[in-house]
Design a protein around this motif. Structure first.
Motif, PDB file in Angstrom:
ATOM      1  N   THR A 356       1.020  -1.200  -0.032  1.00 10.24           N
ATOM      2  CA  THR A 356      -0.196  -0.091  -0.005  1.00 10.24           C
ATOM      3  C   THR A 356       1.004   1.269  -0.113  1.00 10.24           C
ATOM      4  O   THR A 356       1.843   1.247   0.640  1.00 10.24           O
ATOM      5  N   VAL A 357       0.621   2.295  -0.686  1.00  8.16           N
ATOM      6  CA  VAL A 357       0.897   3.524  -0.655  1.00  8.16           C
ATOM      7  C   VAL A 357       0.242   4.397   0.088  1.00  8.16           C
ATOM      8  O   VAL A 357      -1.119   4.593  -0.081  1.00  8.16           O
ATOM      9  N   TRP A 358       0.769   4.969   1.471  1.00  4.28           N
ATOM     10  CA  TRP A 358       0.123   5.689   2.156  1.00  4.28           C
ATOM     11  C   TRP A 358       0.301   7.069   1.997  1.00  4.28           C
ATOM     12  O   TRP A 358       1.471   7.515   1.671  1.00  4.28           O
ATOM     13  N   TYR A 359      -0.609   8.077   2.088  1.00  3.80           N
ATOM     14  CA  TYR A 359      -0.297   9.457   1.685  1.00  3.80           C
ATOM     15  C   TYR A 359      -1.258  10.086   3.100  1.00  3.80           C
ATOM     16  O   TYR A 359      -2.123   9.569   3.602  1.00  3.80           O
ATOM     17  N   ALA A 360      -0.681  11.431   3.439  1.00  4.38           N
ATOM     18  CA  ALA A 360      -1.218  12.040   4.441  1.00  4.38           C
ATOM     19  C   ALA A 360      -1.909  13.367   3.880  1.00  4.38           C
ATOM     20  O   ALA A 360      -1.328  14.242   3.247  1.00  4.38           O
ATOM     21  N   ALA A 361      -3.161  13.336   4.263  1.00  3.10           N
ATOM     22  CA  ALA A 361      -4.114  14.551   3.816  1.00  3.10           C
ATOM     23  C   ALA A 361      -3.578  16.008   4.336  1.00  3.10           C
ATOM     24  O   ALA A 361      -3.485  17.047   3.684  1.00  3.10           O
ATOM     25  N   GLY A 362      -2.942  15.800   5.657  1.00  2.00           N
ATOM     26  CA  GLY A 362      -2.296  16.950   6.387  1.00  2.00           C
ATOM     27  C   GLY A 362      -1.138  17.592   5.524  1.00  2.00           C
ATOM     28  O   GLY A 362      -0.829  18.966   5.774  1.00  2.00           O
ATOM     29  N   ALA A 363      -0.573  16.849   4.565  1.00  4.51           N
ATOM     30  CA  ALA A 363       0.405  17.827   3.463  1.00  4.51           C
ATOM     31  C   ALA A 363      -0.044  18.932   2.819  1.00  4.51           C
ATOM     32  O   ALA A 363       0.575  19.752   2.420  1.00  4.51           O
ATOM     33  N   ALA A 364      -1.461  18.819   2.784  1.00  2.00           N
ATOM     34  CA  ALA A 364      -2.038  20.111   1.978  1.00  2.00           C
ATOM     35  C   ALA A 364      -2.634  21.085   2.830  1.00  2.00           C
ATOM     36  O   ALA A 364      -3.272  21.945   2.398  1.00  2.00           O
ATOM     37  N   ARG A 365      -2.419  20.890   3.932  1.00  2.00           N
ATOM     38  CA  ARG A 365      -2.597  21.913   5.267  1.00  2.00           C
ATOM     39  C   ARG A 365      -1.801  23.169   5.320  1.00  2.00           C
ATOM     40  O   ARG A 365      -0.352  22.984   5.221  1.00  2.00           O
ATOM     41  N   GLY A 366      -2.375  24.286   5.133  1.00  4.97           N
ATOM     42  CA  GLY A 366      -1.554  25.494   5.098  1.00  4.97           C
ATOM     43  C   GLY A 366      -2.074  26.367   6.463  1.00  4.97           C
ATOM     44  O   GLY A 366      -2.853  25.638   7.273  1.00  4.97           O
ATOM     45  N   THR A 367      -1.598  27.665   6.639  1.00 10.37           N
ATOM     46  CA  THR A 367      -2.206  28.353   7.621  1.00 10.37           C
ATOM     47  C   THR A 367      -3.640  28.545   7.792  1.00 10.37           C
ATOM     48  O   THR A 367      -4.243  28.734   8.773  1.00 10.37           O
ATOM     49  N   GLY A 368      -4.353  28.595   6.464  1.00 11.78           N
ATOM     50  CA  GLY A 368      -5.964  28.744   6.546  1.00 11.78           C
ATOM     51  C   GLY A 368      -6.673  27.566   6.365  1.00 11.78           C
ATOM     52  O   GLY A 368      -7.598  27.607   6.010  1.00 11.78           O
ATOM     53  N   GLY A 369      -5.862  26.424   6.776  1.00 16.49           N
ATOM     54  CA  GLY A 369      -6.615  25.164   6.626  1.00 16.49           C
ATOM     55  C   GLY A 369      -6.090  24.156   5.248  1.00 16.49           C
ATOM     56  O   GLY A 369      -5.037  24.666   4.737  1.00 16.49           O
ATOM     57  N   LEU A 370      -7.139  23.285   4.844  1.00 11.10           N
ATOM     58  CA  LEU A 370      -6.591  22.508   3.795  1.00 11.10           C
ATOM     59  C   LEU A 370      -6.544  23.410   2.619  1.00 11.10           C
ATOM     60  O   LEU A 370      -7.725  24.064   2.238  1.00 11.10           O
ATOM     61  N   ASP A 371      -5.882  23.386   1.610  1.00 10.90           N
ATOM     62  CA  ASP A 371      -5.573  24.096   0.414  1.00 10.90           C
ATOM     63  C   ASP A 371      -6.082  23.222  -0.752  1.00 10.90           C
ATOM     64  O   ASP A 371      -5.626  22.121  -0.948  1.00 10.90           O
ATOM     65  N   PRO A 372      -7.164  23.754  -1.403  1.00 11.12           N
ATOM     66  CA  PRO A 372      -7.707  22.749  -2.540  1.00 11.12           C
ATOM     67  C   PRO A 372      -6.815  22.621  -3.623  1.00 11.12           C
ATOM     68  O   PRO A 372      -6.608  21.415  -4.264  1.00 11.12           O
ATOM     69  N   ASP A 373      -5.870  23.420  -4.023  1.00  6.50           N
ATOM     70  CA  ASP A 373      -4.801  23.105  -5.170  1.00  6.50           C
ATOM     71  C   ASP A 373      -4.026  22.091  -4.507  1.00  6.50           C
ATOM     72  O   ASP A 373      -3.347  21.203  -5.203  1.00  6.50           O
ATOM     73  N   ALA A 374      -3.403  22.273  -3.096  1.00  7.12           N
ATOM     74  CA  ALA A 374      -2.560  21.263  -2.633  1.00  7.12           C
ATOM     75  C   ALA A 374      -3.179  19.924  -2.413  1.00  7.12           C
ATOM     76  O   ALA A 374      -2.497  18.997  -2.781  1.00  7.12           O
ATOM     77  N   LEU A 375      -4.623  19.716  -2.254  1.00  7.51           N
ATOM     78  CA  LEU A 375      -5.193  18.491  -2.124  1.00  7.51           C
ATOM     79  C   LEU A 375      -5.371  17.957  -3.308  1.00  7.51           C
ATOM     80  O   LEU A 375      -5.071  16.593  -3.545  1.00  7.51           O
ATOM     81  N   SER A 376      -5.236  18.760  -4.509  1.00  8.62           N
ATOM     82  CA  SER A 376      -5.130  18.186  -5.799  1.00  8.62           C
ATOM     83  C   SER A 376      -3.771  17.669  -6.322  1.00  8.62           C
ATOM     84  O   SER A 376      -3.654  16.869  -7.214  1.00  8.62           O
ATOM     85  N   ASN A 377      -2.915  17.818  -5.372  1.00  6.46           N
ATOM     86  CA  ASN A 377      -1.477  17.300  -5.672  1.00  6.46           C
ATOM     87  C   ASN A 377      -1.289  16.151  -5.298  1.00  6.46           C
ATOM     88  O   ASN A 377      -0.334  15.504  -5.437  1.00  6.46           O
ATOM     89  N   ILE A 378      -2.381  15.609  -4.199  1.00  4.33           N
ATOM     90  CA  ILE A 378      -2.194  14.259  -3.666  1.00  4.33           C
ATOM     91  C   ILE A 378      -3.118  13.272  -4.843  1.00  4.33           C
ATOM     92  O   ILE A 378      -4.212  13.178  -4.842  1.00  4.33           O
ATOM     93  N   ARG A 379      -2.039  12.444  -5.425  1.00  5.49           N
ATOM     94  CA  ARG A 379      -2.453  11.682  -6.758  1.00  5.49           C
ATOM     95  C   ARG A 379      -2.201  10.293  -6.456  1.00  5.49           C
ATOM     96  O   ARG A 379      -1.058   9.991  -6.087  1.00  5.49           O
ATOM     97  N   PRO A 380      -3.245   9.326  -6.756  1.00  3.71           N
ATOM     98  CA  PRO A 380      -3.084   7.855  -6.367  1.00  3.71           C
ATOM     99  C   PRO A 380      -1.936   7.359  -7.489  1.00  3.71           C
ATOM    100  O   PRO A 380      -2.207   7.736  -8.449  1.00  3.71           O
TER     101      PRO A 380
END
Length: 409
Positions: A356-380
């Protein structure tokens, strides 16, 4: 017993074993493995895992106490999560990947401690433990070459925040004159100055140094200006940090006689108490030493998973749900035992022969919360048996064909 250190380069990784008692490299244990950073995460992680096993196989089973990596950023070093975006021409597919989970079991179960540090910080730590920064309590260590690396060490620990160091404890991005420091303290400034003064190109810093050593006046003037500029730039930071040594490495350190006298004169004029200016001594071994010996600076319990809490209910049902899917978004409260749950699931899936490849949603978290653009960088990873993104907010990761599960539901 040994620590295993890894220097992660752009096209290869170099591994070696460091004795936990003597801090010496084990003779003839260096291993160098090619790495294509453009591959899918499962393929990248497989290169690391196989190389770690091959290096550790040179000593008795269980003799490697942990693994340390000197790895370029952006990277969430404490958590072991890659934050390199798809636009940086390296590890394009690895944003959000949990490297620690993958590599913690490279030497079997139970998981060994795995620590990650910036490559410049590891270079500095290596010099602190074994090289030119030995004997100093507050050295600033820089590398000069294609880029400008720096680390501020306080009693052997990289300092990355506070009023007395630049943001993240790095100097490359600090403004200087009409640009940033990296524009001025790298090979491209030297070659650019040659082009500006003479109107002719030069292949690189090595060729320019040869001209200077042959007595060419313009080439010598350029290197002298490099040293004068470096003194002007670093003196305020050395004073603010109360540094007791300025240690220089990187390819340009080979041209010591061409720019360091001007640097020393500039620092002497600006620092009332003076400062030791020293060359690095370990060269390419420095980041391996630093990566490995960074293991001595952490509590192993802080970087290894623990058994699930006794009151954690529903693990078997959760495992069954994850096993039934190829892509999973596992959401839940921020204070859930994510590291321990992830490891328990991973061990069970590995035992069943599934990787399994494990990813962390927190990688997309910035000072204002989860960043939509950064969330889209989490690619399976299409090549992996299974991809699972975990953490508070995982349901927001745009994997339309993924099952969404909630921890504790």
């Amino acid at each position: 017993m040994y620590y295993l250190g890894i220097d992660v380069g752009g096209s290869h990784i170099t591994l070696d074993l460091v004795d936990t008692q003597t801090f010496e490299l084990r003779p003839q244990s260096t291993l160098r493995t090619a790495l294509d950073t453009h591959l899918a995460p499962s393929a990248v992680l497989a290169v690391f895992e196989q190389a770690i096993r091959a290096c550790a196989a040179q000593v008795a089973p269980g003799a490697v106490r942990g693994v340390g990596l000197a790895i370029p950023g952006p990277f969430d070093y404490p958590a072991g999560i890659c934050r390199i975006t798809p636009h940086q021409n390296k590890y394009e597919q690895c944003f959000g990947v949990n490297f620690r989970q993958a590599l913690g079991h490279a030497l079997g179960t139970p998981a060994r401690p795995v620590v990650f540090n910036n490559d410049a910080a590891c270079f500095a730590l290596g010099e602190y433990f074994r090289g030119g920064a030995q004997g100093f309590s507050r050295p600033v260590v820089v590398t000069l070459g294609t880029g400008f690396g720096a680390s501020f060490l306080n009693e052997g620990r990289p300092q990355t925040c506070g009023d007395n160091v630049p943001p993240d404890g790095e100097l490359w991005h600090v403004p200087f004159r009409d640009g940033i420091a990296d524009d001025y303290f790298s090979t491209r400034w030297l070659t650019g100055e040659w082009q500006r003064l003479t109107g002719t190109p030069v292949a690189g810093g090595k060729e320019l140094a040869h001209l200077a050593l042959s007595g060419h006046a313009d080439a010598r003037r350029i290197f002298r200006g490099f040293g004068e500029n470096l003194a002007e730039f670093v003196a305020p930071w050395l004073a603010r940090f109360r540094a007791d040594a300025f240690v220089i490495g990187g390819n340009l350190a080979r041209d010591w006689e061409l720019f360091v006298p001007a640097l020393q004169a500039g620092l002497a004029a600006r620092l009332a108490d003076g400062i030791a200016v020293k060359p690095c001594e370990l060269g390419e071994q420095a980041p391996i030493y630093g990566a490995a010996l960074a293991l001595t600076l952490v509590d192993p319990a802080s970087v290894t998973p623990a058994p699930l809490p006794a009151d954690f209910a529903g693990f078997d049902a959760l495992l069954a749900q994850v096993t039934a899917q190829r892509r999973v978004r596992l959401d839940g409260p921020a204070d859930a035992p994510w590291r321990d749950v992830t490891d328990a699931l991973d061990r069970a899936l590995r035992a069943a022969g599934s990787r399994t490849v494990w990813y962390a949603a927190g990688a997309a978290r910035g000072t204002g919360g989860l960043d939509p653009d950064a969330l889209s960088n989490i690619r399976p990873d299409a090549q992996a048996d299974r991809c699972v993104v975990t953490g508070c907010g995982a349901a927001q990761v745009p994997w339309p064909d993924a099952a969404t599960l909630t921890l504790g539901a």
